[in-house]
Design a protein around this motif. Sequence first.
Motif, short mmCIF file in Angstrom:
data_model
loop_
_atom_site.label_atom_id
_atom_site.label_comp_id
_atom_site.label_asym_id
_atom_site.label_seq_id
_atom_site.Cartn_x
_atom_site.Cartn_y
_atom_site.Cartn_z
N ALA A 17 0.82 -1.22 0.00
CA ALA A 17 0.00 0.00 0.00
C ALA A 17 0.84 1.26 0.00
N HIS A 18 2.04 1.19 0.59
CA HIS A 18 2.93 2.35 0.64
C HIS A 18 4.37 1.87 0.60
N LEU A 19 5.15 2.56 -0.20
CA LEU A 19 6.57 2.24 -0.33
C LEU A 19 7.36 3.52 -0.11
N GLY A 20 8.07 3.55 1.02
CA GLY A 20 8.88 4.71 1.36
C GLY A 20 10.35 4.47 1.08
N PHE A 32 11.04 -5.34 -6.58
CA PHE A 32 10.03 -6.36 -6.37
C PHE A 32 8.80 -5.76 -5.69
N LEU A 33 9.00 -4.98 -4.65
CA LEU A 33 7.88 -4.40 -3.92
C LEU A 33 7.01 -3.51 -4.81
N GLN A 34 7.63 -2.85 -5.77
CA GLN A 34 6.86 -2.01 -6.69
C GLN A 34 5.87 -2.85 -7.51
N THR A 35 6.21 -4.11 -7.77
CA THR A 35 5.29 -4.97 -8.52
C THR A 35 4.08 -5.37 -7.68
N LEU A 36 4.16 -5.19 -6.37
CA LEU A 36 3.05 -5.55 -5.48
C LEU A 36 2.16 -4.36 -5.12
#
Length: 159
Positions: A101-104, A150-154
């Motif tokens: 939901a959020h990537l800092g 990877f996290l950006q793909t989620l």
Amino acid sequence: MAKPQTNAPNNGSDRPARGCRQDYVLSRSIPTRWMDNDVYGHVNNVVYYSFFDTAVNAELIERGLLDPASSNVIGLVAETGCRYHAPLSFPENVTAMLRVAHLGRSSVRYEIGLFASNEELAAAEGYFVHVYVDSQSRRPTALPEALRNFLQTLRAERT
């Protein structure tokens, strides 16, 4: 089976509507165990947090993005929460659905929906915030590039 209604009214409640499988990006099946049930005959609330941890960390480990014993950067849980909608119980496989939901710079908010076998609406929905830190100093550090990619793909917005 009821039609999923993620934007359905909540009878005057401020509580968000139950999420659907389509609201999430990645899935993982997790079997319940006999010991997961409590005296009331359903999975005890503390086990849900174990399911959340399993959904996230197993994915990171399997993709080579985390080795708890030797990674230079690790994620520590800074915040967590869960909303329970319907019971889960042994014996059944739970499907944990995951999204970011959020990537800092040094943190990520994971959101996880737990679903009974063939249900489209979540039995429970939770989140936790990982703050990524240097494994030695325990000071916040930027997410490694491979992990960030990877996290950006989620990343997903709830519908």
